[in-house]
Design an enzyme around this catalytic site. Sequence first.
Site, PDB file in Angstrom:
ATOM      1  CB  SER A   1      -4.454 -15.217   1.550  1.00 19.78           C
ATOM      2  OG  SER A   1      -3.388 -14.441   1.932  1.00 19.78           O
TER       3      SER A   1
ATOM      4  CG  HIS B   1      -1.008   0.079   2.048  1.00 17.34           C
ATOM      5  ND1 HIS B   1      -0.231   1.239   1.734  1.00 17.34           N
ATOM      6  CD2 HIS B   1       0.230  -0.792   2.404  1.00 17.34           C
ATOM      7  CE1 HIS B   1       1.068   1.163   1.991  1.00 17.34           C
ATOM      8  NE2 HIS B   1       1.024  -0.118   2.316  1.00 17.34           N
TER       9      HIS B   1
END
Length: 491
Positions: A405, A202
């Site tokens: 995921s 991120h």
Amino acid sequence: MAGSIDMMLRDLNLEKVESLPEDFDPTTVIKDPLPPIARDSSGLNGGHPVNGQEKPREIVLGRNVHTTCLEVTEPDADDEVTGEREAYMASVLARYRKSLLERTKHHLGYPYNLDFDYGALSQLQHFSINNLGDPFIESNYGVHSRQFEVGVLDWFARLWELEKNEYWGYITNCGTEGNLHGILVGREVFPEGILYASHESHYSIFKAARMYRMDCEKVNTLISGEIDCKDFKAKLSLHKDKPAIINVNIGTTVKGAVDDLDLVIKTLEETGFTHDRFYIHCDGALFGLMMPFVKLAPKVSFKKPIGSVSVSGHKFVGCPMPCGVQITRLEHINALSRNVEYLASRDATIMGSRNGHAPLFLWYTLNRKGYRGFRKEVQKCLRNAHYLKGRLTSAGIGAMLNELSSTVVFERPQDEEFTRKWQLACQGNIAHVVVMPNITIEKLDDFVNELIEKRAIWYESGKLQSPPCVASDLGNSNCLCAIHKGTALES
């Protein structure tokens, strides 16, 4: 759920919204302005091929939001008597609520759980609740929610296997703050340490490196988005003389990839880094709370040599305001904390004043759902994500879904209007849908059906000759272009 957005949309008759007065200025009404188009001539942050050529996309700075903003005007002298100002504001808010409901119907690209009902907490909105200072030390300011905050922190400490007398943490204002704090603790423990983070980390991790003036090594990733531990080992070998501060992703932002924590630790040990010479921060913004409820998934646990874990509260948990949870070892926090007489408390957080309402929302949800509720929602998300991936590939659309995921990655739509309508997050040649508890099969069908219709138009207009190649982003086996289609079918 009774308070879910979808049920609100079914029950609410939007046509009955109070009409605006005739003299109302339409330029002050929010018309749901489209977000600025992101462009990058390099193609790394938005460029995508059109007619075989790279068409740059750039972030347009200075986009004139003043044309659609809601101006603050001063009350007239007789407003208190006529009540016209209250009626005006009520009309504006009604229109704004209508736009929120409409935009929420097409919300797929960002990881927010919109399936919640916090009506029971409305009775507390009139209080200015501030948890300034250390969550475990009561300050002179008495209107706080520390008793809820510490209860939430205890729950997460149990989840990540750290005893009450061994952890310290607090409820942050967002996931980025959790990352900033985790990296800061690592820097304070190892002032000369070098930060290692994969390219898929991120952006807040690299923001932390800039803010703290840290040396940072960006590590390559596998096609899945997971950190490449071979490259990690090579970069570690160049700096054996300095401690290592490592960011481990428990679900990357774009591809939802989970870094192999055990392999990261093994790589550190094989390179000669003992446990007293590295600090690991685990960024679990979205999947940090989902992975504990996935069968056979690797564990994130403080029984392993990690230093901190952070998650977002407004993502999978479903808080209506940005917030998060940051947990670290109590032994580390002394390097960061300072006593503040003014607060009659200790300062060890990034921010000073902290949202005292966020712990209430988190506490309420954890009590309402518990482990069983979260496990059920995780299973639903994973099941629906596999359904979406199957529908996309059946339609000839290249797509990828990492094993652990609920983020489905696929070829980037060629129509910016379509992308904005469904609020898709895009990067280069790919986009993704994050399947959250509020995303139903019906909504996914609507999305895929519209995407198929749009692609037919793109092909007919000559904008596309064949499905675009996304092998470099998703791998040969997930690409359905003319070159790689056979490879995908074989796999």
